[in-house]
Design an enzyme around this catalytic site. Structure first.
Site, PDB file in Angstrom:
ATOM      1  N   TYR A 148      -2.824  -0.365  10.550  1.00 38.73           N
ATOM      2  CA  TYR A 148      -2.731  -0.791   9.153  1.00 38.73           C
ATOM      3  C   TYR A 148      -1.409  -0.329   8.536  1.00 38.73           C
ATOM      4  O   TYR A 148      -0.716  -1.105   7.872  1.00 38.73           O
ATOM      5  CB  TYR A 148      -3.904  -0.227   8.351  1.00 38.73           C
ATOM      6  CG  TYR A 148      -3.886  -0.640   6.904  1.00 38.73           C
ATOM      7  CD1 TYR A 148      -4.107  -1.965   6.529  1.00 38.73           C
ATOM      8  CD2 TYR A 148      -3.659   0.293   5.893  1.00 38.73           C
ATOM      9  CE1 TYR A 148      -4.091  -2.351   5.202  1.00 38.73           C
ATOM     10  CE2 TYR A 148      -3.645  -0.082   4.562  1.00 38.73           C
ATOM     11  CZ  TYR A 148      -3.861  -1.406   4.220  1.00 38.73           C
ATOM     12  OH  TYR A 148      -3.841  -1.775   2.890  1.00 38.73           O
ATOM     13  N   SER A 208       0.864  -1.185   0.000  1.00 42.49           N
ATOM     14  CA  SER A 208       0.000   0.000   0.000  1.00 42.49           C
ATOM     15  C   SER A 208       0.894   1.226   0.000  1.00 42.49           C
ATOM     16  O   SER A 208       2.047   1.172   0.467  1.00 42.49           O
ATOM     17  CB  SER A 208      -0.884   0.008   1.246  1.00 42.49           C
ATOM     18  OG  SER A 208      -1.527   1.261   1.393  1.00 42.49           O
TER      19      SER A 208
END
Length: 235
Positions: free
Chosen positions: A150, A137
């Site tokens: 996250y 990501s």
């Protein structure tokens, strides 16, 4: 497009979203697909569309991860591509995260990548070739409010993959990492297709095309990192 005929690709998180798009695109290029996810029903549908093999599994479980590799080798006799795409995420202020939420994100996003890579490496080294692609990501390179857990898991996943890249290059094994921005999927309980997402998010097919791009690189070229940004959709 690269001809992947007779290549065997394992794609995790293949039941929907990015993983599904990757599995379908690689199948169109001729690859034999091993579809991996926890959701058996949705996984079977994708496996039928790709004429591939469905292996329901929890990538954060060591026995399941090894089972995925064993089933791929049993069915096809080799593995050429491993796409570590399975991921989970939740977002909140740090003080409101539970230990269970933290552990789950690290279990799937980091441990899952570690376990699958560990299980496949003896095979890839023995055949002196193969390609591991991690779907990380863009938050593996930045921080934002509500993203402590996250983001930390994606920083850790990135560290695993970039270290592995150095360890296996001499064996002819490639390791690449793709860093998507916002993608219009079911991630974090979102429902794809909203008008706002149409304007600001990437599509799963964009990430699948990034995987295709990485796989098309010549044998002597390693694409270490590929950042894909929403809005511009520039690589």
């Amino acid at each position: 497009m690269t001809d992947l005929t007779d290549k065997v690709a394992i794609v995790t998180g293949a039941s929907r979203g990015i993983g599904r798009a990757i599995a379908l695109l690689l199948a169109m290029q001729g690859a034999k697909i091993v579809c991996v996810a926890r959701s058996a029903d949705e996984l079977t549908e994708v496996a039928l569309k790709t004429a591939g093999l469905a292996v329901p599994a929890d990538v954060s479980d060591e026995a399941d991860a090894q089972h995925v590799i064993n089933e791929a080798l049993r069915q096809f006799g080799r593995v050429d591509i491993l796409v570590c795409n399975a991921g989970v995420g939740s977002f909140n202020l740090l003080e409101h995260f539970s230990a269970a939420e933290w552990d789950q994100m690290f279990a799937v996003n980091v441990k899952g990548t570690f376990l699958l890579c560990k299980a496949i490496l003896p095979h890839l080294k023995a055949q002196h070739g193969g390609h591991i692609i991690g779907i990380a990501s863009d938050v593996a390179r930045r921080t934002f409010q509500h993203g402590a857990a996250y983001g930390a898991s994606k920083y850790a996943q990135d560290a695993v993959l970039s270290t592995l890249r150095k360890e296996v290059r001499s064996f002819g094994v490639k390791v690449s990492t793709i860093y998507p921005g916002l993608v219009d999927t079911y991630f974090n309980d979102s429902k794809p297709g909203s008008p706002d997402a149409e304007k600001t998010h990437l599509k799963p097919a964009d990430i699948a095309q990034a995987v295709r791009y990485v796989l098309e690189a010549p044998a002597h070229v390693v694409v270490d990192e590929l950042m894909i940004h929403p809005l511009t959709q520039e690589w």
